[in-house]
Design a protein around this motif. Structure first.
Motif, short mmCIF file in Angstrom:
data_model
loop_
_atom_site.label_atom_id
_atom_site.label_comp_id
_atom_site.label_asym_id
_atom_site.label_seq_id
_atom_site.Cartn_x
_atom_site.Cartn_y
_atom_site.Cartn_z
N UNK A 27 0.83 -1.21 0.00
CA UNK A 27 0.00 0.00 0.00
C UNK A 27 0.86 1.26 0.00
N UNK A 28 2.00 1.21 0.68
CA UNK A 28 2.88 2.37 0.74
C UNK A 28 3.50 2.67 -0.63
N UNK A 29 3.48 1.70 -1.55
CA UNK A 29 4.05 1.90 -2.88
C UNK A 29 3.09 2.60 -3.82
N UNK A 30 1.86 2.84 -3.38
CA UNK A 30 0.90 3.58 -4.22
C UNK A 30 1.49 4.96 -4.52
N UNK A 31 1.49 5.32 -5.77
CA UNK A 31 2.09 6.58 -6.20
C UNK A 31 1.10 7.73 -5.96
N UNK A 32 1.30 8.43 -4.86
CA UNK A 32 0.44 9.56 -4.50
C UNK A 32 1.22 10.46 -3.55
N UNK A 33 0.83 11.74 -3.47
CA UNK A 33 1.54 12.66 -2.56
C UNK A 33 1.57 12.17 -1.11
N UNK A 34 0.51 11.50 -0.65
CA UNK A 34 0.47 11.02 0.73
C UNK A 34 -0.27 9.70 0.79
N UNK A 35 0.34 8.71 1.43
CA UNK A 35 -0.31 7.42 1.68
C UNK A 35 -0.09 7.08 3.14
N UNK A 36 -1.18 7.03 3.91
CA UNK A 36 -1.12 6.67 5.32
C UNK A 36 -1.76 5.30 5.51
N UNK A 37 -1.06 4.39 6.18
CA UNK A 37 -1.55 3.03 6.38
C UNK A 37 -1.75 2.79 7.87
N UNK A 38 -2.90 2.23 8.22
CA UNK A 38 -3.20 1.95 9.61
C UNK A 38 -4.07 0.72 9.75
N UNK A 39 -4.58 0.52 10.96
CA UNK A 39 -5.40 -0.64 11.28
C UNK A 39 -5.29 -0.94 12.76
N UNK A 40 -6.27 -1.66 13.29
CA UNK A 40 -6.29 -1.94 14.72
C UNK A 40 -5.06 -2.71 15.17
N UNK A 41 -4.73 -3.79 14.45
CA UNK A 41 -3.58 -4.61 14.84
C UNK A 41 -2.27 -3.86 14.61
N UNK A 42 -2.21 -3.07 13.55
CA UNK A 42 -1.01 -2.28 13.32
C UNK A 42 -0.84 -1.25 14.44
N UNK A 43 -1.95 -0.69 14.91
CA UNK A 43 -1.87 0.27 16.01
C UNK A 43 -1.41 -0.41 17.30
N UNK A 44 -1.87 -1.65 17.54
CA UNK A 44 -1.44 -2.38 18.73
C UNK A 44 0.06 -2.66 18.67
N UNK A 45 0.56 -3.01 17.50
CA UNK A 45 1.99 -3.24 17.36
C UNK A 45 2.78 -1.94 17.49
N UNK A 46 2.22 -0.86 16.99
CA UNK A 46 2.88 0.44 17.15
C UNK A 46 2.93 0.83 18.62
N UNK A 47 1.86 0.48 19.36
CA UNK A 47 1.82 0.76 20.80
C UNK A 47 2.95 0.01 21.50
N UNK A 48 3.15 -1.26 21.12
CA UNK A 48 4.22 -2.06 21.74
C UNK A 48 5.59 -1.47 21.43
N UNK A 49 5.81 -1.10 20.18
CA UNK A 49 7.10 -0.52 19.79
C UNK A 49 7.34 0.80 20.51
N UNK A 50 6.29 1.62 20.58
CA UNK A 50 6.42 2.91 21.25
C UNK A 50 6.68 2.72 22.74
N UNK A 51 6.09 1.68 23.31
CA UNK A 51 6.28 1.40 24.72
C UNK A 51 7.74 1.10 25.03
#
Length: 684
Positions: free
Chosen positions: A138-162
């Motif tokens: 999804x990040x390879x989509x050719x556009x000025x801005x591409x933001x990728x998220x999701x519940x599980x991705x947010x949980x993993x981001x929470x762990x990394x940030x922790x």
């Protein structure tokens, strides 16, 4: 004892430190996401049955911005990405605007969304690997801005940030602590002792939590909170013992000074450590998974920090010989002493003004919004958080998440249609729309109710309660994010008396054992409650109202995390015992020497005030070090504890305590006659 076995004690803690450094890192691979609600709550039971009947997989979404929705370049790049993702094994469905159903156009007409649902039956490891592949494509989509998220991705981001916040918090805390301790002790060696004990406690805590992770879940959030508490107490306890040793060195040889310091300050550490450990144990009365994990881990880590302070500090002092210099002669002044003098001149007026000030600080609690912070707990710079915010604003119109109602009856039954009509007619003030979910097995119905208001709004909670109150001839479960908050609040409210009773009994019993007084423990409990209320009021202003966004570097989501008040309740009651015990022990010693309450209070505060102030500054540095992290929920705890300490050692200990003791005079020391036969003095 400590001189005789000093090498064995230091060797033991050195082994613990090395083992923690080598093996403790394995804990981070075992951290788990812990739910807030118990498995038997209605929302948890309902969601579990929905997952069985109509399972849905992990969702990954992208918000693509910067092109007109039907720009040929956008159509081509999104369609290519959708086709490749659709061909990936484990992908259940891809919804986009051009090649599938369900894609949307943002409210700004310059953004589109892509939603990818994964197979719900996937195990965690392959699911995470597939999420990464989908995100990368999804990040390879050719556009000025591409933001990728999701519940599980947010949980993993929470762990990394922790983990990141833990490293930042420890680094900031240790750097500033060393400077503060050096300035207080006037020498590097004495300043290094609390730091050494803290390092041993932190690495040992990793081993303890690693062991606990094999019998229960240890969450990313509980790791930060428990470590925060362990570091603070290790510093606090070590500082009290070292300071008392240096004071005793003014009139004793090193060996005798160490013995006296451990019999006096060491006993205070034992009492305080018991108080914090037992109050954390009281937290298990709530029985929620997250709070239970924090309670279990916290009790173990506090016990370890207490043991390290009681063994490693005296062993290191014994090894240092006479290289730790005596303290400077006590000056009868300092902030706490000046405040106490002021309070003793007009005790009634000062007590009234101090109480009113604390109540004013607590007033914002009346409008508290306690909810799950979800992805909003992440820093605004995190992509999962930015994707969540953009999706909510541009595609969801900031609407509240649906309240799901599971009915053990088919949609073709007249009673189900009657219920839907009643909901539409009776709940129209809270309801936006009502949808019947498709692809549900026969004999079951799932209604998705969209409440009015935004995310975390009271309308969703009201809708949950009113739907649950509707009588039906078939079983019914109400679930969803709003229902989870309602269940969590109800569980806390129902179990709060039991947990509070444990905390209050521990506090009163230990202070009664220390002072042989009935009124002093009662006063201490009431003052701690005022400190807690004032602290929570300040947090409402800083976090819910958003007044602290700029200085604390976060974006307010309009509320406090549900767990914050409960954790602060236990932590504040436990940690305030440090200062309570140390001050009251000195005051009692002075009163036993001459039964003059005002004199005893002033001299006791003057003698112990500098150490209490230094301990408060040091532990405040630890808490503010963790407040520098990115997780809002952890930041709330760090800031809350720093605020509580500031309030406790100024308004409460400096003004309210001497004012109330002056007003009560000899009544401070009243106890049943049976207790008066026991020795009344515990000298520190």
């Amino acid at each position: 004892m400590f001189a005789k076995h000093r090498w064995a004690i230091v060797g033991f803690w050195l082994v613990v430190t090395i083992a923690g450094a080598v093996f403790g890192g394995g804990l981070f691979d075992r951290l788990a996401t812990t739910g807030t609600n118990r498995a038997d709550s209605e929302s948890a039971v309902g969601q579990a049955r929905i997952d069985e009947l109509a399972p849905s997989g992990s969702m990954v979404f992208a918000v693509v911005e910067g092109f007109e929705p039907y720009d040929p370049r956008l159509i081509a790049t999104v369609s290519a990405a959708a086709a490749e993702i659709r061909a990936m094994p484990g992908v259940k469905e891809v919804n986009d605007l051009y090649t599938g159903v369900g894609g949307g156009i943002g409210a700004d007409n310059r953004s589109v969304s892509v939603r990818v649902e994964l197979d719900p039956g996937m195990a965690e490891a392959p699911r995470e690997a597939l999420e990464d592949r989908v995100r990368d494509r999804l990040k390879q989509i050719q556009a000025p801005s591409v933001l990728v998220g999701g519940t599980k991705l947010a949980e993993r981001a929470f762990a990394d940030q922790s983990v990141h916040d833990l490293a930042i918090g420890e680094s900031v805390a240790f750097a500033f602590l060393l400077v503060a301790l050096y300035l207080f002790f006037g020498g590097f060696l004495a300043a290094a002792l609390p730091i050494a004990v803290t390092v041993a406690s932190v690495t040992g805590s990793l081993l303890v939590l690693l062991g606990l992770s094999h019998v229960t879940k240890v969450s990313e959030y509980s790791l930060n909170v428990v470590t925060l508490l362990g570091i603070g107490l290790a510093v606090d306890y070590s500082l009290l013992i070292v300071a008392r040793y240096r004071e005793e060195r003014l009139r004793r040889e090193p060996a005798e000074a160490l013995d006296v310091a451990m019999r006096r300050a060491g006993r205070a550490v034992v009492i305080s450590g018991l108080a914090v450990t037992l109050t954390l144990a009281g937290l298990t009365a709530f029985a929620e998974p997250l709070l239970a994990a924090v309670a279990l881990g916290g009790a173990a880590v506090v016990a370890l920090a207490t043991l390290a302070a009681l063994t490693l500090v005296p062993a290191l002092i014994a090894l240092s010989g006479d290289r730790i210099k005596p303290a400077a002669r006590v000056r009868w002044g300092g902030l706490l002493a000046r405040l106490a003098k002021r309070a003793q001149r007009e005790p009634a007026r000062v007590a009234l003004l101090a109480t009113v000030a604390l109540l004013v600080l607590a007033a914002p609690l009346l409008g508290a919004n306690l909810a799950n912070s979800d992805a909003r707990a992440l820093p605004s710079s995190n992509e999962a958080r930015r994707a969540y915010d953009v999706m909510e604003a541009k595609f969801q119109n900031n609407a509240a998440p649906a309240v799901s109602v599971l009915l053990q009856a088919g949609a073709d039954r007249a009673e189900v249609r009657d219920l839907m009509n009643r909901i539409a007619a009776d709940l129209r003030s809270e309801l936006v729309r009502q949808d019947v979910r498709a692809d549900v097995p026969a004999g079951w119905t799932i209604l998705d109710l969209t409440p009015k208001g935004g995310v975390g709004g009271s309308e969703g909670y009201d809708l949950v309660r009113r739907v649950r109150a509707l009588a039906t001839p078939f079983p019914k479960w109400v679930t969803g994010p709003a229902a989870e908050v309602v269940d969590y609040r109800a569980s806390l409210a129902g179990r709060l008396p039991a947990a509070a009773l444990v905390v209050l009994l521990v506090t009163m019993a230990l202070l009664f054992a220390l002072t042989r007084s009935v009124l002093i423990p009662i006063k201490a409990v009431l003052m701690n409650l005022l400190t807690l209320a004032a602290t929570l009021g300040v947090l409402i202003v800083l976090f819910q109202w958003g007044w602290g966004q700029v200085p604390l570097f976060f974006d307010s989501w309009g509320g406090l995390d549900l767990t914050t008040p409960v954790l602060l309740f236990v932590f504040i009651f436990g940690l305030s015992m440090d200062y309570e015990v140390f001050l009251l022990a000195r005051i009692k010693e002075e009163y036993d020497a001459r039964p003059d309450t005002d004199r005893a209070v002033l001299r006791g505060i003057a003698r112990s005030g500098p150490v209490v102030t230094a301990a408060a500054i040091c532990i405040g540095i630890v808490f503010l070090g963790f407040a520098a992290g990115g997780l809002v929920a952890v930041k709330e705890i760090g800031v809350g504890m720093a605020v509580a300490i500031l309030i406790d050692v100024t308004i409460v200990r400096g003004l309210l305590l001497p004012a109330l003791m002056g007003m009560l005079d000899r009544w401070n020391w009243w106890a049943p006659k049976l207790r008066r036969r026991a020795p009344a003095s515990i000298k520190y």
